[in-house]
Design a protein around this motif. Structure first.
Motif, PDB file in Angstrom:
ATOM      1  N   PHE A 245       0.821  -1.207   0.000  1.00 13.71           N
ATOM      2  CA  PHE A 245       0.000   0.000   0.000  1.00 13.71           C
ATOM      3  C   PHE A 245       0.859   1.263   0.000  1.00 13.71           C
ATOM      4  CE2 PHE A 245      -3.690  -2.588   1.201  1.00 13.71           C
ATOM      5  CZ  PHE A 245      -4.667  -1.968   0.429  1.00 13.71           C
ATOM      6  N   SER A 246       2.088   1.173   0.540  1.00 12.16           N
ATOM      7  CA  SER A 246       2.958   2.355   0.570  1.00 12.16           C
ATOM      8  C   SER A 246       3.336   2.820  -0.839  1.00 12.16           C
ATOM      9  CB  SER A 246       4.214   2.069   1.408  1.00 12.16           C
ATOM     10  OG  SER A 246       3.864   1.904   2.760  1.00 12.16           O
ATOM     11  N   PRO A 247       3.917   1.955  -1.693  1.00  6.33           N
ATOM     12  CA  PRO A 247       4.209   2.408  -3.055  1.00  6.33           C
ATOM     13  C   PRO A 247       2.945   2.708  -3.857  1.00  6.33           C
ATOM     14  CG  PRO A 247       4.634   0.041  -2.849  1.00  6.33           C
ATOM     15  CD  PRO A 247       4.409   0.573  -1.465  1.00  6.33           C
ATOM     16  N   TYR A 248       1.835   2.027  -3.539  1.00  2.00           N
ATOM     17  CA  TYR A 248       0.574   2.281  -4.242  1.00  2.00           C
ATOM     18  C   TYR A 248       0.104   3.715  -3.985  1.00  2.00           C
ATOM     19  CZ  TYR A 248      -4.492   2.154  -5.087  1.00  2.00           C
ATOM     20  OH  TYR A 248      -5.775   2.436  -5.502  1.00  2.00           O
ATOM     21  N   LEU A 249       0.171   4.128  -2.719  1.00  2.00           N
ATOM     22  CA  LEU A 249      -0.245   5.488  -2.377  1.00  2.00           C
ATOM     23  C   LEU A 249       0.621   6.522  -3.082  1.00  2.00           C
ATOM     24  CD1 LEU A 249      -0.931   5.176   1.477  1.00  2.00           C
ATOM     25  CD2 LEU A 249      -2.620   5.406  -0.346  1.00  2.00           C
ATOM     26  N   THR A 250       1.929   6.241  -3.156  1.00  2.86           N
ATOM     27  CA  THR A 250       2.864   7.189  -3.770  1.00  2.86           C
ATOM     28  C   THR A 250       2.781   7.168  -5.290  1.00  2.86           C
ATOM     29  OG1 THR A 250       4.367   6.865  -1.893  1.00  2.86           O
ATOM     30  CG2 THR A 250       5.285   7.903  -3.861  1.00  2.86           C
ATOM     31  N   ASP A 251       2.870   5.980  -5.886  1.00  2.00           N
ATOM     32  CA  ASP A 251       2.957   5.855  -7.349  1.00  2.00           C
ATOM     33  C   ASP A 251       1.632   6.132  -8.063  1.00  2.00           C
ATOM     34  OD1 ASP A 251       5.534   5.112  -6.847  1.00  2.00           O
ATOM     35  OD2 ASP A 251       5.192   2.963  -7.122  1.00  2.00           O
ATOM     36  N   VAL A 252       0.538   5.641  -7.491  1.00  2.00           N
ATOM     37  CA  VAL A 252      -0.755   5.713  -8.180  1.00  2.00           C
ATOM     38  C   VAL A 252      -1.591   6.903  -7.726  1.00  2.00           C
ATOM     39  CG1 VAL A 252      -2.915   4.491  -8.648  1.00  2.00           C
ATOM     40  CG2 VAL A 252      -0.768   3.216  -8.527  1.00  2.00           C
ATOM     41  N   LEU A 257       5.871  11.018  -0.519  1.00  2.00           N
ATOM     42  CA  LEU A 257       6.648   9.893   0.000  1.00  2.00           C
ATOM     43  C   LEU A 257       6.775   9.940   1.519  1.00  2.00           C
ATOM     44  CD1 LEU A 257       8.286   7.389  -0.739  1.00  2.00           C
ATOM     45  CD2 LEU A 257      10.312   8.844  -0.965  1.00  2.00           C
ATOM     46  N   VAL A 258       6.995  11.132   2.072  1.00  2.00           N
ATOM     47  CA  VAL A 258       7.149  11.267   3.530  1.00  2.00           C
ATOM     48  C   VAL A 258       5.865  10.835   4.229  1.00  2.00           C
ATOM     49  CG1 VAL A 258       7.506  12.889   5.426  1.00  2.00           C
ATOM     50  CG2 VAL A 258       8.843  13.130   3.337  1.00  2.00           C
ATOM     51  N   ASN A 259       4.718  11.289   3.712  1.00  2.00           N
ATOM     52  CA  ASN A 259       3.427  10.905   4.308  1.00  2.00           C
ATOM     53  C   ASN A 259       3.198   9.407   4.206  1.00  2.00           C
ATOM     54  OD1 ASN A 259       3.180  13.610   4.586  1.00  2.00           O
ATOM     55  ND2 ASN A 259       1.390  13.866   3.273  1.00  2.00           N
ATOM     56  N   SER A 260       3.574   8.840   3.054  1.00  3.56           N
ATOM     57  CA  SER A 260       3.413   7.405   2.846  1.00  3.56           C
ATOM     58  C   SER A 260       4.247   6.607   3.844  1.00  3.56           C
ATOM     59  CB  SER A 260       3.818   7.039   1.415  1.00  3.56           C
ATOM     60  OG  SER A 260       3.717   5.654   1.204  1.00  3.56           O
ATOM     61  N   SER A 261       5.457   7.095   4.155  1.00  7.21           N
ATOM     62  CA  SER A 261       6.342   6.415   5.115  1.00  7.21           C
ATOM     63  C   SER A 261       5.763   6.471   6.525  1.00  7.21           C
ATOM     64  CB  SER A 261       7.730   7.058   5.098  1.00  7.21           C
ATOM     65  OG  SER A 261       8.316   6.922   3.827  1.00  7.21           O
ATOM     66  N   ALA A 319      -7.840   8.089   0.545  1.00  4.07           N
ATOM     67  CA  ALA A 319      -6.985   6.976   0.122  1.00  4.07           C
ATOM     68  C   ALA A 319      -6.202   6.407   1.304  1.00  4.07           C
ATOM     69  CB  ALA A 319      -6.023   7.434  -0.969  1.00  4.07           C
ATOM     70  N   THR A 320      -5.726   7.312   2.157  1.00  4.63           N
ATOM     71  CA  THR A 320      -4.979   6.887   3.343  1.00  4.63           C
ATOM     72  C   THR A 320      -5.879   6.068   4.270  1.00  4.63           C
ATOM     73  OG1 THR A 320      -3.551   8.833   3.249  1.00  4.63           O
ATOM     74  CG2 THR A 320      -3.699   7.692   5.364  1.00  4.63           C
TER      75      THR A 320
END
Length: 414
Positions: A245-252, A257-261, A319-320
């Motif tokens: 879900f981390s790369p999904y949130l960032t890439d799609v 990136l900071v929020n995703s981490s 999304a989050t």
């Protein structure tokens, strides 16, 4: 009066024992997985390459995979407490040898042996031990508290090791200090278990209630063993794949990136607090582990179905929220998955063998989920996420089928 307390629920002393078992489990796996926190420091201290770092984990995985089933069989023949104490002491000795050598060839042997101390009889014994703490009516709560404690204490132990390593003059010295902290934590786990864990002894005149070699065949022929193992595989596969879900949130979806981490940290660590809630649902609401498994897998399937059709234009906040939902349910499912063993009516004489078989099959996603998902991402880019989530939805559906079949067998047995 004490018996009433046991039937009504868990008293304070039993909760303390579960927290101790959580600490024991956490400290035992900090050392073999040290690269997750001290990757660069370990490479610098040992003067090894990235490939050699991976070889250490390969040696560990080889021992782990080969040890689970024979370890489960042996765990049924040995006293649970003695098996755990021997394993903990073995890990302590291995950490000491590692501290004083820091040699790659020796480390390969250490990591292989560590695969035995943490998985041979230890894993099956501690899983059985948690079940011994409570009654049949409190199994979900026991495993929920234990797993939540294990996850949070693991994060705390690694944080303490990181803090202590700052006192090192260089990377090598810093890493050695961290290893000493782990060694002290391991011997502390040994002493706490020795002093506070009391093993339940179930006296029985029935010879079938004592482990015999013939029980291996009984376990292997029992369809419930394989259904339960596949159900563990589905729950663990979903749980271990939450990281996508981390790369999904960032890439799609374009989440920074900071929020995703930050979200990933919440997903990986704080969600452990929900494990006791899963146990509460089993013990107090459904009064059945199996009913909760069916419900939880169904919710997971619905969430992944929704994620697959969710438009890329949704707000990052929504999304989050959606990305945290499967983490919450997966934690309340996987964290209490072993609590259903007693409901399946497995004889306590060979429950360790069942855990061994269930673990070999159940933790197989580590070996094939990630390579498959990685290949899809390399070939199809962002389109791979729908394939990944579709695969996980399929895993949830298989989990539902296994849980329903187990329920049917339980009803027939009753």
């Amino acid at each position: 009066m004490p018996e009433k307390t046991n039937k009504a629920g868990l008293n304070g002393s039993k909760i303390v024992v579960l927290l101790i078992l959580g600490f024991v489990n956490a400290i035992m796996y900090c050392f073999p997985y040290v690269r997750y926190v001290f990757y660069d420091q370990q490479i610098a201290a040992m003067k090894i390459t990235n490939e050699q770092s991976g070889i250490l984990m390969s040696a560990y995985s080889l021992a782990m995979l080969s040890a689970m089933i024979p370890g489960g069989i042996l765990a049924d023949k040995l006293p649970v407490k003695k098996a755990m104490l021997a394993s903990i002491f073995g890990s302590f000795v291995l950490i000491l040898i590692y501290i004083f050598t820091m040699d790659f060839k020796i480390a390969c042997v250490i990591w292989f042996l560590c695969g035995l101390t943490t998985n041979f009889v230890f894993w099956c014994s501690i899983t059985k031990g948690v079940g011994m703490v409570g009654t049949d009516e409190t199994q979900g709560t026991c495993y929920g508290i234990y797993y939540a404690a294990s996850g949070l204490i693991s994060a705390l132990v690694n944080a303490i090791c990181l803090w202590a390593s700052k006192f090192g003059a260089d990377e090598t010295h810093a890493f050695v200090i961290a290893m000493w902290v782990m060694a002290v934590g391991t011997i502390l786990a040994f002493l706490m278990l020795l002093l506070f864990f009391k093993e339940k002894e179930v006296a029985s005149k029935n010879p079938d209630d004592v482990f015999q070699i013939k029980h291996i065949g009984v376990v292997l022929k029992n369809p419930t063993t394989w259904m339960f193992s596949i159900m563990v595989l589905c729950s663990y596969g979903i749980y271990t794949s939450l990281s996508y879900f981390s790369p999904y949130l960032t890439d799609v979806l374009g989440v920074p990136l900071v929020n995703s981490s930050i979200i990933s940290i919440v997903r990986s660590n704080l969600m452990n607090l929900l494990c006791p809630l899963g146990g509460y649902i089993i013990d107090k609401i459904f009064k059945s582990a199996n009913k909760w498994y069916i419900t939880a897998f169904a919710i997971m399937a619905a969430i992944y179905a929704f994620v697959m059709i969710m438009p890329n234009t949704v707000s990052s906040g929504f999304a989050t929220f959606v990305s945290l939902l499967p983490a919450a349910i997966a934690m309340m499912l996987y964290g209490v998955i072993w609590s259903g063993l007693k409901e399946c009516k497995f004889n306590s004489a060979f429950i360790g063998t069942v855990i061994g078989i269930g673990s070999v099959l159940g933790y197989a996603p580590d070996f094939f989920y990630f390579p498959i998902f990685g290949k899809w991402m390399d070939l199809y880019g962002n389109d791979a996420y729908r394939m990944i989530f579709g695969f996980l939805m399929g895993s949830a559906i298989v989990g539902i089928i296994m849980a329903v079949l187990i329920r049917i067998r339980i009803k027939k047995a009753n």
